[in-house]
Scaffold this active site. Structure first.
Site, mmCIF file in Angstrom:
data_model
loop_
_atom_site.group_PDB
_atom_site.id
_atom_site.type_symbol
_atom_site.label_atom_id
_atom_site.label_comp_id
_atom_site.label_asym_id
_atom_site.label_seq_id
_atom_site.Cartn_x
_atom_site.Cartn_y
_atom_site.Cartn_z
ATOM 1 N N LEU A 1 -26.241 -22.146 41.581
ATOM 2 C CA LEU A 1 -26.525 -20.778 41.596
ATOM 3 C C LEU A 1 -26.215 -20.053 40.250
ATOM 4 O O LEU A 1 -25.725 -18.948 40.567
ATOM 5 C CB LEU A 1 -26.086 -20.143 42.863
ATOM 6 C CG LEU A 1 -26.697 -20.637 44.236
ATOM 7 C CD1 LEU A 1 -26.377 -20.001 45.347
ATOM 8 C CD2 LEU A 1 -28.373 -20.333 44.127
ATOM 9 N N CYS A 2 -26.409 -20.431 39.202
ATOM 10 C CA CYS A 2 -26.134 -20.027 37.881
ATOM 11 C C CYS A 2 -27.194 -20.080 36.989
ATOM 12 O O CYS A 2 -26.678 -20.300 35.813
ATOM 13 C CB CYS A 2 -24.654 -20.248 37.592
ATOM 14 S SG CYS A 2 -24.194 -21.906 37.473
ATOM 15 N N GLY A 3 -28.386 -19.844 37.271
ATOM 16 C CA GLY A 3 -29.470 -20.020 36.550
ATOM 17 C C GLY A 3 -29.638 -21.416 35.651
ATOM 18 O O GLY A 3 -29.260 -22.366 36.486
#
Lengths: 133, 280
Positions: free
Chosen positions: B87-89
């Site tokens: 969940l960090c691009g």
């Protein structure tokens, strides 16, 4: 007494920065003391403790895990991978580390004797620095 | 057209997601600030390390140390620094691709963080070692463990070149994947030798032996710090976008829901009017 600038830095943070009267450090070839206007010097440090005296006469101790002391015209810098002020040392953790290192050393089959020895020495000095034993 | 109840459940579930992404964004922002401070506090050590090297290079040639030895580029190991959590691009994909693009047939990787381990584990690449769970409580000791790992491989001669692959923290908005040579150490041009009379204890050679491995440790530590700050910045932006998207979705669905409700009210009114007319 004349004072000089002392900086103690580690990769994680600057432990101390300020004026001091004198510093005692554990050189790799034996301990040494530094006063103001010392000759420029680069020395390797052993695992041990650094003691410095501030201008108001208070003494501070820290445990260091080897590194360098760099004395130049503008003061002294201690570079260590870890350095802990006596009051910040976690006694319980140091005891655990010492016991672990001792049990590793007594186990003859171990390959990494040097490492265990270094760990033992670090833990012992941390305990000694904070006055736990 | 979807019915009213379905719309209502969707809106409320999206609101819950939005709450989570918003909280994650705030946490990432706080962690990023801390990570940036860590980069700043590492700076004095870096400067002093450079100064010591400069003073030494006046009396001993640093490139005589075994960690400077260039044996040509036969076998290379890439140390790929990713994150443990998602969940960090595009953070992990970018750095893993950068590493994957450089890996040749004889090369291997040492992964840092779970994401890189999974990435290279699924591809035909030898994973020589993996260091997971480094970033939850980042400490210099972990950098030393990783550095010792690659140093011993290099000194034993099983690898001839070591590269660090990590996301550089350029700014909050940009993280740039970089591939940097760690070993053999690239000699830096040292400007101006020292004229001061220096005492060396014990000797310049022994000092160099102490200094060089520490230099490598610090390079790894710097990569970990940069990557950690980059991860948090990247997560912060990803979660900010997610929160905004959720807001837009909620708006659209609410509009549809209102339309639907109005339609049903109109229908009921027509029924009542129809009934009243029949009675009259």
């Amino acid at each position: 007494m004349a004072t000089f600038q002392l900086d103690i830095v580690t990769p994680e943070k600057t432990i101390y920065s300020g004026d001091v009267e004198q510093v005692q450090a554990p050189g790799a070839d034996g301990g040494f003391g530094v006063l103001a206007r010392h000759q420029p010097m680069l020395a390797a440090l052993a695992i041990g403790q650094v003691v410095f005296t501030q201008a108001d006469g208070t003494n501070h101790k820290l445990a260091v895990s080897g590194g360098f002391a760099n004395v130049s015209g503008d003061g002294m810098t201690v570079l260590a991978e870890t350095a802990e002020m006596a009051q910040e040392i976690d006694i319980e953790r140091a005891r655990v580390a010492r016991d672990r290192a001792r049990s590793r050393l007594s186990d003859r089959g171990q390959v990494d004797m040097d490492r265990a020895q270094a760990a033992l020495s670090r833990a012992t000095w941390r305990l000694r620095t904070c006055g736990a034993e | 057209m979807a019915n009213l109840r379905e719309l209502r459940t969707r809106v409320s579930s999206i609101k819950n997601i939005q709450r989570v992404t918003n909280a994650m964004q705030l946490v990432a922002a706080a962690r990023m600030r801390r990570a940036q401070e860590a980069i700043t506090s590492a700076r004095p050590y870096a400067q002093q390390l450079d100064r010591v090297l400069q003073q030494l290079s006046g009396s001993v040639d640093p490139s005589s140390h075994p960690l400077f030895l260039d044996r040509g580029d036969a076998r290379t190991v890439y140390v790929v620094v990713s994150s443990d959590r998602g969940l960090c691009g595009g953070f992990n994909t970018n750095v893993c691709r950068a590493g994957f693009g450089s890996v040749q047939a004889d090369d291997s990787v040492v992964t840092v963080g779970r994401k890189a381990r999974n990435f290279f584990g699924n591809r035909n690449v030898t994973v020589a070692n993996d260091h997971a769970d480094v970033f939850r409580e980042l400490s210099f000791a972990q950098a030393v463990t990783i550095a010792d790992d690659v140093k011993s491989r290099f000194l034993a001669g099983t690898v001839d070149r070591v590269f660090l692959v990590y996301n550089e923290f350029v700014s909050v908005a940009t993280q740039q994947p970089v591939v940097e040579q760690l070993l053999p150490i690239v000699p830096k041009e040292v400007e101006g030798s020292n004229s001061e009379e220096y005492l060396f204890e014990p000797s310049p050679e022994v000092l160099l032996d102490t200094l060089v491995p520490r230099h490598v440790n610090f390079q790894v530590w710097r990569a970990l710090l940069e990557s950690n700050a980059g991860e948090q910045a990247s997560r912060m932006r990803a979660m900010d976008n997610a929160t905004k998207n959720a807001g837009e979705l909620i708006e659209d669905l609410t509009r549809e829901m209102n339309k639907e409700r109005q339609a049903s009210i109109t229908l009921e009114l027509m029924d009542i009017i129809g009934g009243a007319e029949a009675v009259a």
